[in-house]
Design a protein around this motif. Sequence first.
Motif, PDB file in Angstrom:
ATOM      1  N   PHE A 268       0.687  -0.756  -0.326  1.00  0.00           N
ATOM      2  CA  PHE A 268      -0.341  -0.220  -0.187  1.00  0.00           C
ATOM      3  C   PHE A 268       0.773   0.917  -0.128  1.00  0.00           C
ATOM      4  O   PHE A 268       0.722   1.919  -1.013  1.00  0.00           O
ATOM      5  N   MET A 269       1.838   1.667   0.633  1.00  0.00           N
ATOM      6  CA  MET A 269       2.805   1.926   1.056  1.00  0.00           C
ATOM      7  C   MET A 269       3.570   2.689  -0.179  1.00  0.00           C
ATOM      8  O   MET A 269       3.394   3.674  -0.930  1.00  0.00           O
ATOM      9  N   SER A 270       4.148   1.144  -0.851  1.00  0.00           N
ATOM     10  CA  SER A 270       4.874   1.498  -2.784  1.00  0.00           C
ATOM     11  C   SER A 270       3.784   2.358  -3.259  1.00  0.00           C
ATOM     12  O   SER A 270       4.027   2.909  -4.001  1.00  0.00           O
ATOM     13  N   TYR A 271       2.707   1.452  -3.268  1.00  0.00           N
ATOM     14  CA  TYR A 271       1.167   2.653  -3.947  1.00  0.00           C
ATOM     15  C   TYR A 271       1.049   3.970  -4.492  1.00  0.00           C
ATOM     16  O   TYR A 271       0.735   4.977  -4.977  1.00  0.00           O
ATOM     17  N   VAL A 272       1.267   4.696  -2.775  1.00  0.00           N
ATOM     18  CA  VAL A 272       0.788   5.487  -1.913  1.00  0.00           C
ATOM     19  C   VAL A 272       2.088   6.334  -3.015  1.00  0.00           C
ATOM     20  O   VAL A 272       1.615   7.726  -4.149  1.00  0.00           O
ATOM     21  N   THR A 273       2.855   6.119  -2.998  1.00  0.00           N
ATOM     22  CA  THR A 273       4.424   6.730  -3.421  1.00  0.00           C
ATOM     23  C   THR A 273       4.130   7.042  -4.964  1.00  0.00           C
ATOM     24  O   THR A 273       4.899   7.867  -5.593  1.00  0.00           O
ATOM     25  N   THR A 274       3.896   5.154  -5.580  1.00  0.00           N
ATOM     26  CA  THR A 274       4.023   5.645  -7.165  1.00  0.00           C
ATOM     27  C   THR A 274       2.762   6.785  -7.847  1.00  0.00           C
ATOM     28  O   THR A 274       2.920   6.976  -8.696  1.00  0.00           O
ATOM     29  N   THR A 275       1.951   6.824  -6.906  1.00  0.00           N
ATOM     30  CA  THR A 275       0.271   7.929  -7.534  1.00  0.00           C
ATOM     31  C   THR A 275       2.066   9.189  -7.351  1.00  0.00           C
ATOM     32  O   THR A 275       1.247   9.969  -8.220  1.00  0.00           O
ATOM     33  N   PHE A 276       2.800   9.514  -6.291  1.00  0.00           N
ATOM     34  CA  PHE A 276       3.471  10.653  -6.137  1.00  0.00           C
ATOM     35  C   PHE A 276       4.150  11.213  -7.250  1.00  0.00           C
ATOM     36  O   PHE A 276       4.322  11.775  -7.904  1.00  0.00           O
ATOM     37  N   VAL A 277       5.143   9.243  -7.327  1.00  0.00           N
ATOM     38  CA  VAL A 277       5.961  10.004  -8.660  1.00  0.00           C
ATOM     39  C   VAL A 277       4.909  10.486 -10.270  1.00  0.00           C
ATOM     40  O   VAL A 277       5.789  11.154 -11.238  1.00  0.00           O
ATOM     41  N   VAL A 278       3.895   9.864  -9.827  1.00  0.00           N
ATOM     42  CA  VAL A 278       3.639  10.451 -11.468  1.00  0.00           C
ATOM     43  C   VAL A 278       2.259  11.188 -11.397  1.00  0.00           C
ATOM     44  O   VAL A 278       2.808  12.178 -12.496  1.00  0.00           O
ATOM     45  N   GLU A 279       2.141  11.578 -10.509  1.00  0.00           N
ATOM     46  CA  GLU A 279       1.786  13.177 -10.166  1.00  0.00           C
ATOM     47  C   GLU A 279       2.897  14.061 -10.511  1.00  0.00           C
ATOM     48  O   GLU A 279       3.097  15.525 -11.264  1.00  0.00           O
ATOM     49  N   ALA A 280       4.051  13.728 -10.326  1.00  0.00           N
ATOM     50  CA  ALA A 280       5.212  14.884 -10.573  1.00  0.00           C
ATOM     51  C   ALA A 280       5.365  14.648 -11.757  1.00  0.00           C
ATOM     52  O   ALA A 280       5.923  15.695 -12.615  1.00  0.00           O
ATOM     53  N   MET A 281       5.350  13.912 -12.169  1.00  0.00           N
ATOM     54  CA  MET A 281       5.770  13.364 -13.599  1.00  0.00           C
ATOM     55  C   MET A 281       4.426  14.719 -14.735  1.00  0.00           C
ATOM     56  O   MET A 281       4.916  14.877 -15.121  1.00  0.00           O
ATOM     57  N   ALA A 282       3.891  14.617 -14.558  1.00  0.00           N
ATOM     58  CA  ALA A 282       3.053  15.162 -14.695  1.00  0.00           C
ATOM     59  C   ALA A 282       2.762  17.130 -14.854  1.00  0.00           C
ATOM     60  O   ALA A 282       2.269  17.505 -15.949  1.00  0.00           O
ATOM     61  N   ALA A 283       3.433  16.878 -13.901  1.00  0.00           N
ATOM     62  CA  ALA A 283       3.520  18.284 -13.327  1.00  0.00           C
ATOM     63  C   ALA A 283       5.098  18.214 -14.302  1.00  0.00           C
ATOM     64  O   ALA A 283       5.412  19.964 -14.654  1.00  0.00           O
ATOM     65  N   ALA A 284       5.744  17.965 -14.115  1.00  0.00           N
ATOM     66  CA  ALA A 284       6.935  18.811 -15.186  1.00  0.00           C
ATOM     67  C   ALA A 284       6.954  18.065 -16.211  1.00  0.00           C
ATOM     68  O   ALA A 284       7.919  19.252 -17.297  1.00  0.00           O
ATOM     69  N   ASN A 285       5.839  17.412 -16.991  1.00  0.00           N
ATOM     70  CA  ASN A 285       5.469  17.744 -18.459  1.00  0.00           C
ATOM     71  C   ASN A 285       5.004  19.256 -18.740  1.00  0.00           C
ATOM     72  O   ASN A 285       5.530  20.222 -19.431  1.00  0.00           O
ATOM     73  N   ALA A 286       4.433  19.412 -17.431  1.00  0.00           N
ATOM     74  CA  ALA A 286       3.589  20.989 -17.473  1.00  0.00           C
ATOM     75  C   ALA A 286       4.778  22.273 -17.217  1.00  0.00           C
ATOM     76  O   ALA A 286       4.334  23.091 -18.030  1.00  0.00           O
ATOM     77  N   GLN A 287       5.940  21.535 -16.604  1.00  0.00           N
ATOM     78  CA  GLN A 287       6.758  22.945 -16.326  1.00  0.00           C
ATOM     79  C   GLN A 287       7.174  23.299 -18.085  1.00  0.00           C
ATOM     80  O   GLN A 287       7.970  24.064 -18.359  1.00  0.00           O
ATOM     81  N   LEU A 288       7.704  21.916 -18.252  1.00  0.00           N
ATOM     82  CA  LEU A 288       8.803  21.952 -19.670  1.00  0.00           C
ATOM     83  C   LEU A 288       7.411  22.384 -21.080  1.00  0.00           C
ATOM     84  O   LEU A 288       8.047  23.806 -21.430  1.00  0.00           O
ATOM     85  N   ARG A 289       6.155  22.037 -21.437  1.00  0.00           N
ATOM     86  CA  ARG A 289       5.287  22.848 -21.962  1.00  0.00           C
ATOM     87  C   ARG A 289       5.533  24.154 -21.446  1.00  0.00           C
ATOM     88  O   ARG A 289       5.573  24.707 -22.639  1.00  0.00           O
ATOM     89  N   TRP A 290       5.527  24.366 -19.994  1.00  0.00           N
ATOM     90  CA  TRP A 290       5.326  26.101 -20.362  1.00  0.00           C
ATOM     91  C   TRP A 290       6.478  26.932 -20.695  1.00  0.00           C
ATOM     92  O   TRP A 290       6.631  28.108 -20.830  1.00  0.00           O
ATOM     93  N   LYS A 291       7.276  26.606 -20.229  1.00  0.00           N
ATOM     94  CA  LYS A 291       9.141  27.077 -20.531  1.00  0.00           C
ATOM     95  C   LYS A 291       9.147  27.554 -21.717  1.00  0.00           C
ATOM     96  O   LYS A 291       9.599  28.056 -22.728  1.00  0.00           O
ATOM     97  N   ARG A 292       8.328  25.910 -22.846  1.00  0.00           N
ATOM     98  CA  ARG A 292       8.485  26.281 -24.401  1.00  0.00           C
ATOM     99  C   ARG A 292       7.766  27.482 -25.230  1.00  0.00           C
ATOM    100  O   ARG A 292       7.801  28.135 -25.970  1.00  0.00           O
ATOM    101  N   TRP A 293       6.745  26.884 -24.225  1.00  0.00           N
ATOM    102  CA  TRP A 293       5.448  28.428 -24.927  1.00  0.00           C
ATOM    103  C   TRP A 293       6.271  29.557 -24.350  1.00  0.00           C
ATOM    104  O   TRP A 293       6.135  30.499 -25.081  1.00  0.00           O
TER     105      TRP A 293
END
Length: 491
Positions: A54-79
């Motif tokens: 369960f704890m590993s699943y929780v932190t996996t969802t944290f990493v997926v969330e951070a991946m989406a945020a990283a994509n958004a930041q890269l997209r913003w910098k490109r814009w």
Amino acid sequence: MAGDITEAGELYSPFVGLVYMFNLIVGTGALTMPKAFAHAGWSVSLILIIFLAFMSYVTTTFVVEAMAAANAQLRWKRWEKEEDDNESESSDNEVVPSDGYQRSEIQPILSVQSRGLSDPFEIVERVEMGQMASMFFNKVGVNLFYLCIIIYLYGDLAIYATAVPLSLVQVTCFSENGSCGTQTGERNDTDSCWGPIRRIDAYRIYLSVFTMFLGPFTFFNVQKTKYLQILTSLMRWIAFSTMIVIALVRIAAGEGAGDPPIAQFSGIRNLFGVCVYSFMCQHSLPSLITPVSKKKHLTGLVLLDYILVLAFYSLLCFTAIFCFSSGALMDMYTLNFSGCSPYVPTVVGYFLGLFPVFTISTNFPIIAVTLCNNWKTLFHREGGTYPWIVDRIVFPLITLVPPVIVAFCTNHLEILVSVTGAYAGNGIQYVIPAFLALCSRKDSALVYGPELSNKYLSPFRQVGWVWFVLCWALACFIFVTANFILTDINI
């Protein structure tokens, strides 16, 4: 691992992604779980493995969330770059804020919606954990991240360098009368292997040969091939399925010798480290998640994967502890089915005994090159390059020598897995994902404003979950360390 950003590459279906993730999680660590399960007691082991999953699943969802945020930041910098270029062409005299965070305070959302992408948080670019650390952490945090990754990879290499010669010794060592060696979990390294050569001597000979054959690959840029991955995955499934079936047949025939205790506190330390190591996948999530074609139900698919892995681990461990006595279970479960086992066909026994040799040998150069690249990234200077002797000789040597020395000093695989999981694995699986979630949320709120939310936000989005994970990581670190100390002084 060194933090490259690449496109998602060839896309695959969510089902294929689920299979890839399952194969990534179920690896070498699973082979050391049965012995740790037996020594901690079946009830304590079951409760702990469910909670750690369960704890590993929780932190996996944290990493997926951070991946989406990283994509958004890269997209913003490109814009930002595109807008700066356009405005500089239209008006050379106009002063435009160059920092993305300053601009976000002026026009946080309208400019996002006008750029033709409905959701900037869509995961379309692969951003490895090293790059996410560089985006969301300060310099100290980035250095600590790479230090944690490096320690973990050193542990990985030491485990691999121990597992291969250990398997070869068990398969090839015979007693003086030509019969198979001991089948008990408590090895006697001073027993004869080949005449005057002891088992520990044979182990070190195999380790030397292993190092001479695979060590040179550390000095080159080796890449894992798709077909090699398919072959190792197929061998893994055949091996695990065969062991489970043989154990079930023995138990059904009334030949099971296992009588595991309900609970045994002294075994929890090793079980914890082994389970953390066995659920490790966070560091490879960007490579697995990004190419998934349809990510609408991504969180549910990840949850299903963890349920399947948990069920598989439970089946493997329970069949093992009721088939073999706790004293007969070996550090690596495949060794209980090696060519020395009287109840296993010879061909099957040798396949299972040599299974870690083939699969681990293909992974060792990959991990070594990954570790070498992380060393280079940690000491990288902007605009600087390394001299040839440092780049091609020094870094590969500091990568290869320490784990080989550790493997020469000890062949207790369960302890190596436990220590690697309990310390470096603790950081990668709990601490780093928690801080990535915390820092990426602040970054996204600053850039896009509170009105535009991350659709991949973890189900455990309350900040209390982040602090719970960090407190759990600290408690585990203290418990494991205290347990080691008390064990060493025989309290």
